[in-house]
Write a protein that holds these residues in place. Structure first.
Motif, PDB file in Angstrom:
ATOM      1  N   THR A   1       0.814  -1.181   0.314  1.00  0.00           N
ATOM      2  CA  THR A   1       0.140   0.096  -0.054  1.00  0.00           C
ATOM      3  C   THR A   1       0.596   0.870  -0.354  1.00  0.00           C
ATOM      4  OG1 THR A   1      -0.207  -0.237   2.606  1.00  0.00           O
ATOM      5  CG2 THR A   1      -1.750  -1.307   1.110  1.00  0.00           C
ATOM      6  N   ARG A   2       2.430   1.459  -0.221  1.00  0.00           N
ATOM      7  CA  ARG A   2       3.164   2.450   0.047  1.00  0.00           C
ATOM      8  C   ARG A   2       4.315   2.021  -1.174  1.00  0.00           C
ATOM      9  NH1 ARG A   2       4.458   1.870   6.542  1.00  0.00           N
ATOM     10  NH2 ARG A   2       2.910   2.445   6.485  1.00  0.00           N
ATOM     11  N   SER A   3       4.613   3.355  -1.512  1.00  0.00           N
ATOM     12  CA  SER A   3       5.587   3.662  -2.440  1.00  0.00           C
ATOM     13  C   SER A   3       6.411   4.466  -2.103  1.00  0.00           C
ATOM     14  CB  SER A   3       4.961   4.719  -3.812  1.00  0.00           C
ATOM     15  OG  SER A   3       4.304   4.321  -4.330  1.00  0.00           O
ATOM     16  N   TYR A   4       7.964   3.765  -2.115  1.00  0.00           N
ATOM     17  CA  TYR A   4       8.868   4.386  -0.935  1.00  0.00           C
ATOM     18  C   TYR A   4       9.987   4.993  -1.940  1.00  0.00           C
ATOM     19  CZ  TYR A   4       8.167   0.939   2.911  1.00  0.00           C
ATOM     20  OH  TYR A   4       7.376   0.172   3.539  1.00  0.00           O
ATOM     21  N   VAL A   5      10.973   5.793  -1.821  1.00  0.00           N
ATOM     22  CA  VAL A   5      11.594   6.958  -2.563  1.00  0.00           C
ATOM     23  C   VAL A   5      13.019   6.725  -2.157  1.00  0.00           C
ATOM     24  CG1 VAL A   5      12.424   9.378  -2.933  1.00  0.00           C
ATOM     25  CG2 VAL A   5       9.956   8.733  -1.858  1.00  0.00           C
ATOM     26  N   ASP A   6      13.790   5.931  -3.275  1.00  0.00           N
ATOM     27  CA  ASP A   6      15.469   6.179  -3.374  1.00  0.00           C
ATOM     28  C   ASP A   6      15.538   7.084  -4.066  1.00  0.00           C
ATOM     29  OD1 ASP A   6      17.843   4.832  -3.243  1.00  0.00           O
ATOM     30  OD2 ASP A   6      18.222   3.611  -5.271  1.00  0.00           O
ATOM     31  N   LEU A   7      16.426   8.027  -3.010  1.00  0.00           N
ATOM     32  CA  LEU A   7      17.115   8.903  -3.870  1.00  0.00           C
ATOM     33  C   LEU A   7      19.019   9.271  -4.165  1.00  0.00           C
ATOM     34  CD1 LEU A   7      16.170  11.193  -0.957  1.00  0.00           C
ATOM     35  CD2 LEU A   7      15.431  11.230  -2.960  1.00  0.00           C
ATOM     36  N   ASN A   8      18.803   7.956  -4.226  1.00  0.00           N
ATOM     37  CA  ASN A   8      20.811   7.660  -5.243  1.00  0.00           C
ATOM     38  C   ASN A   8      20.841   8.449  -5.881  1.00  0.00           C
ATOM     39  OD1 ASN A   8      21.468   5.923  -2.971  1.00  0.00           O
ATOM     40  ND2 ASN A   8      21.016   3.806  -3.829  1.00  0.00           N
ATOM     41  N   ARG A   9      19.626   8.600  -7.339  1.00  0.00           N
ATOM     42  CA  ARG A   9      20.201   8.901  -8.278  1.00  0.00           C
ATOM     43  C   ARG A   9      19.596  10.380  -8.567  1.00  0.00           C
ATOM     44  NH1 ARG A   9      20.499   6.096 -12.900  1.00  0.00           N
ATOM     45  NH2 ARG A   9      20.275   8.284 -13.791  1.00  0.00           N
ATOM     46  N   SER A  10      18.675  11.429  -6.963  1.00  0.00           N
ATOM     47  CA  SER A  10      19.038  12.568  -6.978  1.00  0.00           C
ATOM     48  C   SER A  10      19.821  12.735  -7.225  1.00  0.00           C
ATOM     49  CB  SER A  10      17.777  13.055  -5.532  1.00  0.00           C
ATOM     50  OG  SER A  10      17.748  14.507  -5.154  1.00  0.00           O
ATOM     51  N   GLY A  11      20.051  14.194  -7.834  1.00  0.00           N
ATOM     52  CA  GLY A  11      21.416  14.415  -8.085  1.00  0.00           C
ATOM     53  C   GLY A  11      22.256  14.590  -9.059  1.00  0.00           C
ATOM     54  N   VAL A  12      22.528  13.280  -9.714  1.00  0.00           N
ATOM     55  CA  VAL A  12      23.193  12.760 -10.930  1.00  0.00           C
ATOM     56  C   VAL A  12      23.520  13.401 -11.746  1.00  0.00           C
ATOM     57  CG1 VAL A  12      23.350  10.570 -12.221  1.00  0.00           C
ATOM     58  CG2 VAL A  12      23.444  10.209  -9.818  1.00  0.00           C
ATOM     59  N   ALA A  13      24.616  14.035 -12.601  1.00  0.00           N
ATOM     60  CA  ALA A  13      24.181  14.890 -13.803  1.00  0.00           C
ATOM     61  C   ALA A  13      23.687  13.632 -14.487  1.00  0.00           C
ATOM     62  CB  ALA A  13      26.486  15.243 -13.663  1.00  0.00           C
ATOM     63  N   LEU A  14      23.249  14.925 -15.515  1.00  0.00           N
ATOM     64  CA  LEU A  14      23.025  14.605 -17.346  1.00  0.00           C
ATOM     65  C   LEU A  14      22.844  15.145 -18.076  1.00  0.00           C
ATOM     66  CD1 LEU A  14      19.019  13.450 -16.158  1.00  0.00           C
ATOM     67  CD2 LEU A  14      20.836  11.648 -16.498  1.00  0.00           C
ATOM     68  N   MET A  15      23.476  14.714 -19.030  1.00  0.00           N
ATOM     69  CA  MET A  15      23.489  15.965 -20.070  1.00  0.00           C
ATOM     70  C   MET A  15      22.082  15.230 -21.179  1.00  0.00           C
ATOM     71  SD  MET A  15      26.673  15.193 -21.669  1.00  0.00           S
ATOM     72  CE  MET A  15      26.713  13.573 -21.288  1.00  0.00           C
ATOM     73  N   GLU A  16      21.292  16.618 -21.423  1.00  0.00           N
ATOM     74  CA  GLU A  16      20.024  16.413 -21.999  1.00  0.00           C
ATOM     75  C   GLU A  16      20.321  16.874 -23.651  1.00  0.00           C
ATOM     76  OE1 GLU A  16      15.534  16.962 -22.725  1.00  0.00           O
ATOM     77  OE2 GLU A  16      16.329  18.021 -20.764  1.00  0.00           O
ATOM     78  N   ILE A  17      20.397  15.629 -24.285  1.00  0.00           N
ATOM     79  CA  ILE A  17      20.592  15.864 -25.355  1.00  0.00           C
ATOM     80  C   ILE A  17      19.753  16.006 -26.538  1.00  0.00           C
ATOM     81  CG2 ILE A  17      22.439  15.414 -27.382  1.00  0.00           C
ATOM     82  CD1 ILE A  17      23.793  13.703 -25.815  1.00  0.00           C
TER      83      ILE A  17
END
Length: 491
Positions: free
Chosen positions: A154-170
């Motif tokens: 009944t719940r969703s959890y949040v993983d912040l490991n990717r939060s702030g990872v650098a991306l290039m949007e091409i």
């Protein structure tokens, strides 16, 4: 060779598809874009999160120089101008995996300007038509976290490991007109990123994914309303999503409906897209300059260092292979399509192998074996040194082509060096004319009728005599010597 235009046939005529891709490529860096938290894939949830990534009050972002350097090098690799002055903006929206309540991105003043990528419309045909796909920009931004819906009923959890990872949007221009072109573009872009080293291109791990913009129109008309299918994570799925979404839009329009500008998701199990939410425009995100970050100002020394660090890129390497090394256009294209394959091949050359036979062997024998074993070239059971030794044994006449195949199969099974295999198993090719002539005589005596037929003009029987002689010699006879002696014996 011209490629036929891709069209979707509807009940009222043909429709053209217009495609643009926004590729999110995770920057190769040990730390995140604005914090020192690690970026390794596969870590336990929420074990790679700094106070900045978790948006704790008072925590200020600090740009990671390596992330900027990698984005600049990527821009240079696609022939794009680098903006010495660029700025970070806040893209404001609320979602559970975005702890700040905004994403730091670049809308108005991106780091990289307009570039281009040339694609081949048929990778297997060296004479195939090519096409240039425009790149509108590359901007740097931070990734969001990840919602996990399968950990609790009944719940969703949040993983912040990717939060702030650098991306290039091409961001490409809407220059593609078929799923095939989109697939070729993605493969070429991935190859460039991997050559540069700015992204590992592992789509299955999420380090490269595409937002797919699709619209349809009658040929010659203006652009239609587009939809955006988010986060598609393989070339095959991108092509399938385009085909399915274009067909859906055609069906809607031909039924008298209108296309809604919206964000959609691709369901690979059903091979269809489905609506996710209405598509926002830029003003909906209330972009404004990030007050915690100064503009980026790049000097000439930094740009020169970036340019000097660029490797030989796929198109240049392919051209060199063809013009300098004499490799066929097809083999050159296959080898340079992946940076690991090109590196493996060049290490074989460094061991003394000749380019043309090495390329032929790599694209036929080694690739065939790797496909059979389900391995990539970086996991090859045969080393570059062993490959060069095997090719050397063929070049100096120790092994014939057929014997080299036998030796190669043993190498795959045992890991032994080819020279040791040849000596231990007596697989050395023989050019002993006396022994070969003796076997030829036996073959001719056993097939007197075919000898007569050959001498009466049935020249195609020559191959039969070659095969029988080689069989009698256990495949160890030198084929060139066999041919010469047979010609003399048969008259």
């Amino acid at each position: 060779m011209m490629t036929a235009a891709y069209r979707i046939e509807g009940a009222t005529g043909a429709w053209e598809v217009v495609i643009g891709l926004e590729v999110h490529a995770q920057v190769t860096s040990n730390a995140k874009l604005f914090s020192g938290a690690a970026t390794a894939f596969g870590a336990e949830p929420n074990t790679q999160v700094s106070l900045v990534d978790a948006a704790m009050p008072g925590m200020l972002p600090v740009p990671n120089r390596e992330c900027i350097r990698q984005a600049v090098r990527t821009g240079m690799a696609i022939g794009a101008p680098i903006n010495k002055w660029s700025r970070f903006d806040r893209k404001n929206y609320f979602y559970a995996d975005l702890p700040q309540g905004y994403q730091i991105s670049q809308l108005y003043h991106p780091l990289v300007g307009e570039g281009r990528i040339e694609i081949s419309l048929d990778d297997k045909d060296p004479e195939a038509e090519t096409k240039t796909i425009g790149i509108e920009r590359i901007h740097v931004e931070q990734d969001a976290g990840k919602l996990m819906h399968d950990q609790h009923p009944t719940r969703s959890y949040v993983d912040l490991n990717r939060s702030g990872v650098a991306l290039m949007e091409i961001v490409s221009r809407p220059d593609m007109r078929s799923p095939t072109e989109a697939g070729a573009y993605l493969r070429k872009l991935r190859a460039i990123l991997r050559y540069v080293g700015s992204c590992d291109g592992n789509m299955e791990q999420g380090s490269m994914r595409a937002d797919v913009n699709v619209s349809v129109r009658r040929p010659g008309e203006g652009l239609g309303t587009r939809t955006e299918t988010k986060n598609v994570n393989s070339v095959r799925f991108v092509m399938a999503a385009i085909e399915g979404e274009a067909r859906r839009q055609v069906d809607v329009l031909e039924a008298g409906g209108t296309i809604v500008q919206e964000t959609r998701l691709y369901d690979p199990d059903r091979n269809e897209t489905r609506s996710m939410r209405s598509k926002e425009d830029a003003h909906d995100y209330r972009y404004f300059p990030d007050p915690d970050l100064l503009p980026l100002e790049l000097d000439d020394a930094f740009l020169s260092e970036c340019e000097a660090s660029l490797p030989e890129l796929p198109d240049a390497k392919r051209h060199r292979y063809e013009t300098v090394l004499g490799i066929s256009a097809y083999n050159a294209g296959v080898i340079t399509a992946d940076v690991e394959t090109a590196r493996w091949f060049e290490l074989v050359l460094d061991q003394g192998a000749k380019p043309v036979p090495a390329a032929n062997w790599l694209t036929s024998e080694l690739f065939g074996a790797l496909n059979r074993l389900g391995r990539d070239i970086v996991d090859s059971p045969v080393s570059q040194t062993q490959a060069a030794e095997l090719l050397s044994l063929v070049a100096d006449g120790t092994l014939s082509g057929s014997l080299s195949k036998q030796v190669f199969e043993i190498m795959l099974e045992t890991g032994e060096d080819p020279g040791a295999i040849v000596e231990a198993r007596g697989l050395r090719q023989t050019s002993d004319t006396g022994a070969i002539e003796a076997e030829i005589a036996k073959v001719m005596d056993a097939n007197a009728d075919k000898v007569a037929d050959y001498r009466c003009g049935k020249d195609k029987l020559f191959g039969f005599f070659v095969g029988q002689t080689m069989k009698a010699m256990g495949g160890k006879a030198n084929p060139a010597v066999v041919n010469d002696l047979l010609k003399k014996a048969l008259g």
